[in-house]
Design a protein around this motif. Structure first.
Motif, PDB file in Angstrom:
ATOM      1  N   ALA A 172      44.350   8.412 -22.041  1.00  0.00           N
ATOM      2  CA  ALA A 172      43.645   7.178 -21.683  1.00  0.00           C
ATOM      3  C   ALA A 172      44.591   6.021 -21.388  1.00  0.00           C
ATOM      4  N   SER A 173      45.886   6.239 -21.515  1.00  0.00           N
ATOM      5  CA  SER A 173      46.860   5.165 -21.295  1.00  0.00           C
ATOM      6  C   SER A 173      47.068   4.886 -19.815  1.00  0.00           C
ATOM      7  N   GLU A 174      47.514   3.680 -19.528  1.00  0.00           N
ATOM      8  CA  GLU A 174      47.879   3.283 -18.157  1.00  0.00           C
ATOM      9  C   GLU A 174      49.394   3.234 -18.076  1.00  0.00           C
ATOM     10  N   LEU A 175      49.967   4.244 -17.427  1.00  0.00           N
ATOM     11  CA  LEU A 175      51.421   4.384 -17.332  1.00  0.00           C
ATOM     12  C   LEU A 175      51.780   4.670 -15.875  1.00  0.00           C
ATOM     13  N   PRO A 176      51.745   3.670 -15.026  1.00  0.00           N
ATOM     14  CA  PRO A 176      51.899   3.911 -13.588  1.00  0.00           C
ATOM     15  C   PRO A 176      53.260   4.429 -13.166  1.00  0.00           C
ATOM     16  N   ALA A 177      54.307   4.238 -13.999  1.00  0.00           N
ATOM     17  CA  ALA A 177      55.641   4.708 -13.626  1.00  0.00           C
ATOM     18  C   ALA A 177      55.989   6.055 -14.247  1.00  0.00           C
ATOM     19  N   LEU A 178      55.093   6.629 -15.058  1.00  0.00           N
ATOM     20  CA  LEU A 178      55.408   7.841 -15.808  1.00  0.00           C
ATOM     21  C   LEU A 178      55.650   9.021 -14.870  1.00  0.00           C
ATOM     22  N   GLU A 179      56.840   9.605 -14.985  1.00  0.00           N
ATOM     23  CA  GLU A 179      57.229  10.747 -14.167  1.00  0.00           C
ATOM     24  C   GLU A 179      57.284  12.052 -14.960  1.00  0.00           C
ATOM     25  N   HIS A 180      57.579  11.950 -16.253  1.00  0.00           N
ATOM     26  CA  HIS A 180      57.848  13.132 -17.078  1.00  0.00           C
ATOM     27  C   HIS A 180      57.049  13.030 -18.366  1.00  0.00           C
ATOM     28  N   LEU A 181      56.109  13.936 -18.565  1.00  0.00           N
ATOM     29  CA  LEU A 181      55.291  13.975 -19.771  1.00  0.00           C
ATOM     30  C   LEU A 181      55.423  15.349 -20.402  1.00  0.00           C
ATOM     31  N   ASP A 182      55.843  15.373 -21.666  1.00  0.00           N
ATOM     32  CA  ASP A 182      56.063  16.629 -22.376  1.00  0.00           C
ATOM     33  C   ASP A 182      55.349  16.558 -23.715  1.00  0.00           C
ATOM     34  N   ILE A 183      54.383  17.463 -23.933  1.00  0.00           N
ATOM     35  CA  ILE A 183      53.561  17.441 -25.139  1.00  0.00           C
ATOM     36  C   ILE A 183      53.584  18.812 -25.798  1.00  0.00           C
ATOM     37  N   TRP A 184      54.045  18.854 -27.069  1.00  0.00           N
ATOM     38  CA  TRP A 184      53.951  20.063 -27.873  1.00  0.00           C
ATOM     39  C   TRP A 184      52.670  19.947 -28.697  1.00  0.00           C
ATOM     40  N   LEU A 185      51.712  20.795 -28.425  1.00  0.00           N
ATOM     41  CA  LEU A 185      50.400  20.662 -29.046  1.00  0.00           C
ATOM     42  C   LEU A 185      50.322  21.300 -30.430  1.00  0.00           C
ATOM     43  N   GLY A 186      51.049  22.374 -30.653  1.00  0.00           N
ATOM     44  CA  GLY A 186      51.107  22.966 -31.977  1.00  0.00           C
ATOM     45  C   GLY A 186      49.862  23.737 -32.369  1.00  0.00           C
ATOM     46  N   VAL A 187      49.685  23.874 -33.698  1.00  0.00           N
ATOM     47  CA  VAL A 187      48.629  24.745 -34.219  1.00  0.00           C
ATOM     48  C   VAL A 187      47.699  23.951 -35.130  1.00  0.00           C
ATOM     49  N   ARG A 212      55.540  13.789 -12.138  1.00  0.00           N
ATOM     50  CA  ARG A 212      56.101  14.924 -11.409  1.00  0.00           C
ATOM     51  C   ARG A 212      56.378  16.124 -12.309  1.00  0.00           C
ATOM     52  N   HIS A 213      56.547  15.890 -13.610  1.00  0.00           N
ATOM     53  CA  HIS A 213      56.733  16.994 -14.548  1.00  0.00           C
ATOM     54  C   HIS A 213      55.684  16.904 -15.640  1.00  0.00           C
ATOM     55  N   LEU A 214      54.993  18.027 -15.884  1.00  0.00           N
ATOM     56  CA  LEU A 214      54.005  18.086 -16.954  1.00  0.00           C
ATOM     57  C   LEU A 214      54.310  19.274 -17.849  1.00  0.00           C
ATOM     58  N   GLY A 215      54.481  18.989 -19.144  1.00  0.00           N
ATOM     59  CA  GLY A 215      54.664  20.034 -20.128  1.00  0.00           C
ATOM     60  C   GLY A 215      53.526  20.006 -21.139  1.00  0.00           C
ATOM     61  N   LEU A 216      52.766  21.081 -21.197  1.00  0.00           N
ATOM     62  CA  LEU A 216      51.717  21.271 -22.201  1.00  0.00           C
ATOM     63  C   LEU A 216      52.100  22.542 -22.938  1.00  0.00           C
ATOM     64  N   ARG A 217      52.788  22.382 -24.069  1.00  0.00           N
ATOM     65  CA  ARG A 217      53.571  23.472 -24.628  1.00  0.00           C
ATOM     66  C   ARG A 217      53.220  23.756 -26.094  1.00  0.00           C
ATOM     67  N   ASN A 218      53.767  24.872 -26.568  1.00  0.00           N
ATOM     68  CA  ASN A 218      53.751  25.186 -28.001  1.00  0.00           C
ATOM     69  C   ASN A 218      52.336  25.216 -28.562  1.00  0.00           C
ATOM     70  N   SER A 219      51.408  25.806 -27.815  1.00  0.00           N
ATOM     71  CA  SER A 219      50.006  25.772 -28.212  1.00  0.00           C
ATOM     72  C   SER A 219      49.468  27.168 -28.518  1.00  0.00           C
ATOM     73  N   GLU A 220      48.585  27.250 -29.508  1.00  0.00           N
ATOM     74  CA  GLU A 220      47.900  28.505 -29.796  1.00  0.00           C
ATOM     75  C   GLU A 220      46.700  28.719 -28.873  1.00  0.00           C
ATOM     76  N   ILE A 221      46.364  27.709 -28.063  1.00  0.00           N
ATOM     77  CA  ILE A 221      45.315  27.877 -27.051  1.00  0.00           C
ATOM     78  C   ILE A 221      45.938  27.826 -25.654  1.00  0.00           C
ATOM     79  N   GLN A 222      47.143  28.394 -25.539  1.00  0.00           N
ATOM     80  CA  GLN A 222      47.880  28.321 -24.281  1.00  0.00           C
ATOM     81  C   GLN A 222      47.141  28.983 -23.127  1.00  0.00           C
ATOM     82  N   ASP A 223      46.407  30.058 -23.402  1.00  0.00           N
ATOM     83  CA  ASP A 223      45.641  30.709 -22.334  1.00  0.00           C
ATOM     84  C   ASP A 223      44.545  29.787 -21.800  1.00  0.00           C
TER      85      ASP A 223
END
Length: 317
Positions: A172-187, A212-223
């Motif tokens: 929900a954030s407004e980040l107009p310059a954000l190019e690289h987002l990396d999120i480890w979601l975990g368990v 330009r880069h999106l990381g949605l990582r380290n998740s037990e619901i990866q599928d």
């Protein structure tokens, strides 16, 4: 392989450990390194983090500091990062050149990632409107209500369990310059209760026009995440996509292949996975001829009990 290690660099600057009080050595220039500030609650010194902070600001030119890496601020499982956030906010008129901050740079020997007690870290973004890079390790007690920030380019969360309200705040954030987002979601066992629905505003595209880069990582619901990404409008604007470190199987990879084209990517990172070789070959055959670098290395470990196969994310506790 350990995925939770001390940062080697931040914002293109090599990490440098600010010395203990008794150490006598020449310091680099304020803007030449990413300063790592850490106290050892089990060491010989009884210096508090606040004392370390004031000693640091007195030893360097605060206006020249470009990057700060915060390690242990004490017993991190007993006290949260609120003090660190407060000290950063209070120093905003002195640290006028600060462009990158990482809070929670601890290795496993210092604390398990799930032990790191975070706090509401968004006051740092409010205090530093020119900050370009912000990273957090540890999801326990972490809060990230929606923010507006014009200059942030990189945002990173490393967690064995990232609360869903954090994911919703980011989306929900407004980040107009954000190019690289990396999120480890975990368990879920370690408070990683984010769902695909929480990611929906992010995957819809438009919220982060520079992404330009999106990381949605380290998740037990990866599928499930892979299936959602397969039809997500945001993918069209990406150059790299990272779905690594999680419990990704043939089901998720097949959904990716059957979804929208991915041949515009330069890199697809799926390492640490549970993908069979025939499906892995399908991915390579579909994408590598178009110049997409595909990483399918490091098969994940499994454990079978009573006929049930258990699969694990790369980082949990």
């Amino acid at each position: 392989m350990s995925y939770v290690e001390h940062l080697k660099e931040l914002h293109g600057l090599p990490a440098f450990d600010f010395p203990d009080p008794e150490e006598k050595r020449e310091l680099p220039g304020a803007g030449e390194v990413a300063w790592r500030l850490a106290v050892n609650p089990y060491g010989d010194s009884d210096e508090t983090f606040e004392e370390l902070w004031e000693r640091f600001l007195g030893a360097v030119d605060p206006a020249g500091v470009r990057a700060i890496v915060v390690g242990p601020w004490g017993e991190v499982y007993d006290g949260d990062s609120g003090e660190v956030v407060d000290l950063l906010v209070q120093a905003r008129d002195r640290l006028t050149g600060l462009r990158a901050v990482f809070i929670g740079d601890l290795e496993m020997e210092e604390a398990e990632i799930s032990w790191i007690q975070q706090s509401d870290v968004t006051p740092v973004l409010d205090a530093y409107p020119l900050l370009a890079e912000f990273g957090i390790r540890g999801g326990s007690e972490l809060r990230f209500p929606a923010v507006r920030h014009r200059h942030l380019r990189t945002l990173r969360f490393e967690a064995g369990g990232l609360p869903g309200h954090v994911v919703r705040g980011v989306a929900a954030s407004e980040l107009p310059a954000l190019e690289h987002l990396d999120i480890w979601l975990g368990v879920e066992e370690y408070d990683g209760d984010a769902t695909v629905a929480d990611l929906a505003p992010l995957l819809a595209g438009g919220g982060f026009p520079a992404l330009r880069h999106l990381g949605l990582r380290n998740s037990e619901i990866q599928d499930e995440i892979a299936a959602a990404v397969a039809g997500a409008p945001v993918v069209a604007q990406l150059t790299s996509l990272d779905l690594s470190l999680g419990v990704l199987t043939d089901e998720g990879v097949t959904a990716l292949l059957d979804g929208q084209p991915l041949t515009h990517l330069t890199r697809l990172d799926l390492h640490h996975n549970y993908v069979t070789e025939p499906v892995a070959e399908r991915v390579r055959a579909a994408l590598e001829p178009s110049g997409v670098e595909v990483d399918l290395s490091e098969p994940g470990d499994t454990w079978e009990h009573d006929g049930v196969v258990h699969r694990y994310t790369a980082v949990a506790e």
